[in-house]
Write an enzyme that holds these catalytic residues in place. Sequence first.
Site, PDB file in Angstrom:
ATOM      1  N   ASN A   8       0.864  -1.185   0.000  1.00 56.53           N
ATOM      2  CA  ASN A   8       0.000   0.000   0.000  1.00 56.53           C
ATOM      3  C   ASN A   8       0.902   1.237   0.000  1.00 56.53           C
ATOM      4  OD1 ASN A   8      -1.835   2.027   0.334  1.00 56.53           O
ATOM      5  ND2 ASN A   8      -2.550   1.377   2.362  1.00 56.53           N
ATOM      6  N   LYS A  10       0.014   4.224  -0.278  1.00 51.79           N
ATOM      7  CA  LYS A  10      -0.680   5.404   0.274  1.00 51.79           C
ATOM      8  C   LYS A  10      -0.458   6.592  -0.666  1.00 51.79           C
ATOM      9  CE  LYS A  10      -0.387   3.278   4.747  1.00 51.79           C
ATOM     10  NZ  LYS A  10      -0.415   3.374   6.187  1.00 51.79           N
ATOM     11  N   HIS A  93      -9.986   1.605   4.958  1.00 50.86           N
ATOM     12  CA  HIS A  93      -8.701   1.790   5.638  1.00 50.86           C
ATOM     13  C   HIS A  93      -8.866   2.767   6.802  1.00 50.86           C
ATOM     14  CE1 HIS A  93      -4.515   2.684   6.427  1.00 50.86           C
ATOM     15  NE2 HIS A  93      -4.212   1.594   5.742  1.00 50.86           N
ATOM     16  N   GLU A 165      -6.016  -4.672  10.358  1.00 50.72           N
ATOM     17  CA  GLU A 165      -5.013  -3.641  10.622  1.00 50.72           C
ATOM     18  C   GLU A 165      -5.389  -2.881  11.893  1.00 50.72           C
ATOM     19  OE1 GLU A 165      -3.252  -2.244   6.432  1.00 50.72           O
ATOM     20  OE2 GLU A 165      -4.846  -0.984   7.157  1.00 50.72           O
ATOM     21  N   GLY A 171       1.760   2.375  11.067  1.00 51.85           N
ATOM     22  CA  GLY A 171       2.769   3.429  11.058  1.00 51.85           C
ATOM     23  C   GLY A 171       3.395   3.745  12.408  1.00 51.85           C
ATOM     24  N   SER A 211       2.885  -1.833  10.557  1.00 49.46           N
ATOM     25  CA  SER A 211       4.289  -1.812  10.980  1.00 49.46           C
ATOM     26  C   SER A 211       5.070  -3.080  10.619  1.00 49.46           C
ATOM     27  CB  SER A 211       4.397  -1.519  12.481  1.00 49.46           C
ATOM     28  OG  SER A 211       3.945  -0.197  12.730  1.00 49.46           O
ATOM     29  N   GLY A 232       2.662  -1.084   4.375  1.00 46.52           N
ATOM     30  CA  GLY A 232       2.635   0.332   4.028  1.00 46.52           C
ATOM     31  C   GLY A 232       4.046   0.860   3.806  1.00 46.52           C
ATOM     32  N   GLY A 233       4.571   1.587   4.780  1.00 48.88           N
ATOM     33  CA  GLY A 233       5.864   2.275   4.658  1.00 48.88           C
ATOM     34  C   GLY A 233       6.991   1.402   4.107  1.00 48.88           C
TER      35      GLY A 233
HETATM   36  P1  13P Z   1       2.507   0.606   7.795  1.00 50.65           P
HETATM   37  O1  13P Z   1       3.063  -0.672   7.232  1.00 50.65           O
HETATM   38  O2  13P Z   1       3.260   1.823   7.315  1.00 50.65           O
HETATM   39  O3  13P Z   1       2.336   0.547   9.277  1.00 50.65           O
HETATM   40  O4  13P Z   1       1.038   0.785   7.169  1.00 50.65           O
HETATM   41  C1  13P Z   1       0.187  -0.311   7.186  1.00 50.65           C
HETATM   42  C2  13P Z   1      -0.996  -0.001   6.362  1.00 50.65           C
HETATM   43  O5  13P Z   1      -1.704   0.964   6.612  1.00 50.65           O
HETATM   44  C3  13P Z   1      -1.269  -0.869   5.213  1.00 50.65           C
HETATM   45  O6  13P Z   1      -2.500  -0.585   4.633  1.00 50.65           O
END
Ligand code: 13P
Length: 249
Positions: A8, A10, A93, A165, A171, A211, A232-233
């Site tokens: 993702n 974002k 989300h 999630e 995050g 995370s 995500g990140g």
């Molecule tokens: P992180 O992996 O940055 O914590 O984000 C998770 C997320 O929101 C995936 O949709």
Amino acid sequence: MAKIVIANFKMHKTENETKDYLISFLSKYEDYKAKLILAVPFTSLPICRFLLKGRDIALCAQNICEDDDKGYTGEISGKMIADVGANYVLVGHSERRTKFKEDNKTVNKKIKNGLKNGLSIILCVGESLADKNSMKTLATLKSQIEEALKGLYENELENIIIAYEPVWAVGSGKTPTQKDIEMALKSIRKVIEEDFSSKAGKEIKIVYGGSITSKNASKFANIVGLDGVIVGGASLDNNIFMQIINAMA
Ligand code: 13P
């Protein structure tokens, strides 16, 4: 069976940045390693469709309007997303629930519109820190899932992945214990079983997100009942993302 691995992005990466990322990533990635799904910004969908031609990698939009063909300035419809090559769309989300005030009713409408347009759905659910601290995790998951899937037919669940999630894990660098994830998975499957059938409860695909890094990814590879991860990140650097895919394979 190969694990589902979802990136993702974002609100990260311009079209050109996505292109550079994908060219480098695809030169190293073999499609059998995962059931890979890339959730990129709307503006990167066309270049991804072009670069992914002939590959077994799915493309995902990060949002959808609940209606098609309306006078809604600034919205993007399911029809448009499907037209530029998305196979999936992310719905519910926590960033959309909190920052953009999307409630379960809206999530339900968005899911129905995605399915109507031939898109598969990644439905995100998860408890807040306040829910967790007041032991309301399972109740929150139940109401989010029940309201999101209200009015759906059982056969439509084949086109839905549930992403667990926890809001406090997104995050933050924090992740739940394996036991907590297992409990959440069990209760998600139970809700589906009660509302649809025991077969549906067993077969629904569930991934974990929040995370995930190249260092902790292997912790999620062997959790019973977990079909994959959403990152995500750590998906933004293609080398790190590749390490996560390898840890899940
Ligand atoms: P992180 O992996 O940055 O914590 O984000 C998770 C997320 O929101 C995936 O949709």
